[in-house]
Write an enzyme that holds these catalytic residues in place. Structure first.
Site, mmCIF file in Angstrom:
data_model
loop_
_atom_site.group_PDB
_atom_site.id
_atom_site.type_symbol
_atom_site.label_atom_id
_atom_site.label_comp_id
_atom_site.label_asym_id
_atom_site.label_seq_id
_atom_site.Cartn_x
_atom_site.Cartn_y
_atom_site.Cartn_z
ATOM 1 N N SER A 188 0.805 -1.221 0.000
ATOM 2 C CA SER A 188 0.000 0.000 0.000
ATOM 3 C C SER A 188 0.836 1.267 0.000
ATOM 4 C CB SER A 188 -0.939 -0.044 1.188
ATOM 5 O OG SER A 188 -1.674 -1.236 1.094
ATOM 6 N N ARG A 195 7.749 6.308 -4.213
ATOM 7 C CA ARG A 195 8.280 6.895 -2.977
ATOM 8 C C ARG A 195 7.605 6.209 -1.813
ATOM 9 N NH1 ARG A 195 5.654 10.991 -5.772
ATOM 10 N NH2 ARG A 195 3.444 11.138 -5.266
ATOM 11 N N ASP A 224 -3.988 -1.430 -1.322
ATOM 12 C CA ASP A 224 -5.063 -1.811 -0.383
ATOM 13 C C ASP A 224 -6.427 -1.262 -0.807
ATOM 14 O OD1 ASP A 224 -4.210 0.761 0.235
ATOM 15 O OD2 ASP A 224 -4.024 0.433 2.391
HETATM 16 C C1 GLC Z 1 -0.728 5.807 1.602
HETATM 17 C C2 GLC Z 1 -0.163 5.023 0.434
HETATM 18 C C3 GLC Z 1 -1.289 4.403 -0.392
HETATM 19 C C4 GLC Z 1 -2.235 3.621 0.499
HETATM 20 C C5 GLC Z 1 -2.739 4.492 1.640
HETATM 21 C C6 GLC Z 1 -3.666 3.747 2.594
HETATM 22 O O1 GLC Z 1 -1.417 6.908 1.122
HETATM 23 O O2 GLC Z 1 0.628 5.872 -0.380
HETATM 24 O O3 GLC Z 1 -0.766 3.560 -1.393
HETATM 25 O O4 GLC Z 1 -3.314 3.137 -0.248
HETATM 26 O O5 GLC Z 1 -1.637 4.994 2.363
HETATM 27 O O6 GLC Z 1 -3.021 2.670 3.202
#
Ligand code: GLC
Length: 475
Positions: A156, A171, A209
């Site tokens: 995520s 990143r 996610d």
């Molecule tokens: C951050 C991550 C993203 C993820 C979110 C929730 O924003 O960059 O990819 O979906 O957290 O976990």
């Protein structure tokens, strides 16, 4: 000298987001989303094409592994989809040590592969040993080897995907900082860590996610409505939705003529909405918080909304009030949570917000436990006012990308009945009044009274079941 309650009131007002601000932000979200679907922008909304070209209908079947790295925990699951909107799931969960979150790439992927190995030994014992013999030579080349487990990897973080199971880490967010992993293909790295350990596992899909949540909610179909958005309001915040491929200008359709007329799930990475803070509210507390993060000037929306940051915002406000000698009667030790960035978990503002006792006795014991300070009722009321203001701003801002997507996709006119949002994460689940405040903000937008047609449902296990569903897409 100004009283504490007056100061607290002034600060709480700085966290207010007016209806007109909500509308300004919704318009800007739609504009950024459209521009960033048309072409890549380094500081814009990532709007990542995920190569997932359909959402499930509940009839899907099969057994898959899922590994879920979301924030503070790593989960390894095996998911059996039964084809009737139900599933069985076995899972193991471990906390990710700080040394791994900020260490090097080989240790990080090795840590995950070791947990997969342990999981297979424990839950798929003899079966997995058999599979190991059968498949170790074929691992790298042939994903259809019998007994090779297909794995959906819920990772995520923003990844620039080039296939369902290929993509480079753009990143880190949410406090992770493994410098040598940035720019690497996270699926390939994970696959080679699994191969080194001779594990019979094929990384079939990379899943954000939010994409997992969208897939899982569509599979389990808890309501009659159509699930339009999968979203997370937890440690971080983000959302995914289905977009017509013909509208994704930056997606190289030439290489994929077979799918042009279809839809593709877009991982918006809306945590990065308005990174230049042209429209987002920006208090001095937000400014200081941003400078203490490993990703300064990125994910600026997330830093006003998600769980990782709400406790820190409260700490920064209390620090200011203490500097003005308005709260905390005795000095705090140098090691006090008040002086320690990131020491305050979101549960602190959330529980203080929820305190309904007449003398705020729950707030009293939280403040005593966290800061070692006795408080007067006036001080507790001030602290609660601030906690409520921070939580309400988070919820009202959360309505912005949701409303933006609903309006942009014209979902309320295109579809009859309910429009469903599958959501997961501790903030949406536990922060008092979060959904109510989102709905109130929806009513201030062009959605208006149609807000009542939108259902928001907690989609549990999105990242496990959703990952399995994406691994199945790979078949
Ligand atoms: C951050 C991550 C993203 C993820 C979110 C929730 O924003 O960059 O990819 O979906 O957290 O976990």
């Amino acid at each position: 000298m100004v009283s504490l309650s007056t100061r607290a009131q002034q600060i709480a007002e700085e966290f207010e987001v007016s209806d007109s601000k909500i509308n300004e932000l919704v318009q800007y979200f739609i504009q950024e989303a459209e521009e960033c679907l048309a072409e890549k922008r380094e500081r814009g909304l990532p709007m990542i094409p995920t190569f997932v070209t359909g959402v499930p209908d509940g009839t899907e079947k099969g057994t898959f592994l899922a590994v879920d790295l979301g924030g503070t925990n790593l989960r390894v699951c095996s998911v059996c989809l039964k084809g009737d909107s139900t599933f069985d799931l076995i899972q193991e969960k471990v906390a990710v040590p700080q040394s791994i979150m900020k260490g090097d790439s080989a240790d990080f992927f090795g840590f995950m592969a070791d947990r997969v190995g342990e999981f297979l030994e424990k839950h798929h014992g003899s079966e997995s040993l058999y599979a190991k013999e059968q498949s170790s030579d074929a691992l790298k080349t042939n994903p259809s080897t019998p007994n090779l487990y297909k794995l959906g990897f819920t990772f995520s973080f923003p990844v620039d995907q080039s296939a369902l199971n290929r993509g480079k880490l753009m990143r880190w967010t949410k406090g992770f900082d493994i410098k040598d992993a940035v720019g690497k293909d996270v699926c390939a790295e994970f696959q080679s860590a699994l191969n080194i350990r001779q594990l019979p596992v094929y990384v079939a899909a990379l899943v954000n996610d939010t994409v997992g949540t969208l897939m899982a909610r569509s599979y389990t179909k808890p309501s009659a409505g159509r699930t339009l958005i999968g979203c997370i309001f937890g440690t971080g915040t983000n959302g995914a939705y289905s977009e017509k491929i013909s509208k994704i200008g930056k997606f190289d359709k030439d290489g994929h003529p077979e799918i042009v007329s279809k839809i593709m799930v877009i991982n918006t990475e809306w945590g990065s909405f308005d990174n230049d803070v042209k429209h987002l509210p920006n208090t001095r507390f937000d400014v200081v918080l941003n400078t203490h993060t490993p990703n300064p000037n990125y994910h600026m929306f997330e830093k006003r909304v998600s769980g990782l940051y709400l406790g820190e915002l409260l700490r920064l406000v209390l620090l200011e009030l203490q500097g003005e000698k308005l709260i905390f009667n005795k000095p705090c030790a140098d090691s006090s949570a008040l002086y320690t960035p990131w020491s305050i978990d979101t549960s602190v503002p959330s529980l203080i917000d929820a305190d309904k006792t007449s003398d705020l006795s729950e707030t009293e014991s939280i403040v005593l436990k966290v800061f070692g300070q006795e408080t007067t009722l006036e001080q507790r009321q001030a602290i609660q006012l601030i906690a409520k203001a921070i939580g309400k701003r988070s919820a009202r801002l959360s309505a912005v990308p949701l409303a933006g997507i609903i309006i942009k996709t014209k979902a309320l006119t295109k579809f009859e009945g309910e429009i469903d949002i599958g959501a997961d994460g501790s903030v949406v689940e536990f922060y008092p009044g979060f959904e109510k405040n989102i709905r109130e903000a929806f009513r201030a937008t062009p959605i208006g009274a149609e807000e009542s047609r939108i259902s928001i449902g907690i989609a549990k296990d999105g990242s496990g079941v959703g990952a399995a569903l994406c691994a199945l897409v790979a078949e």
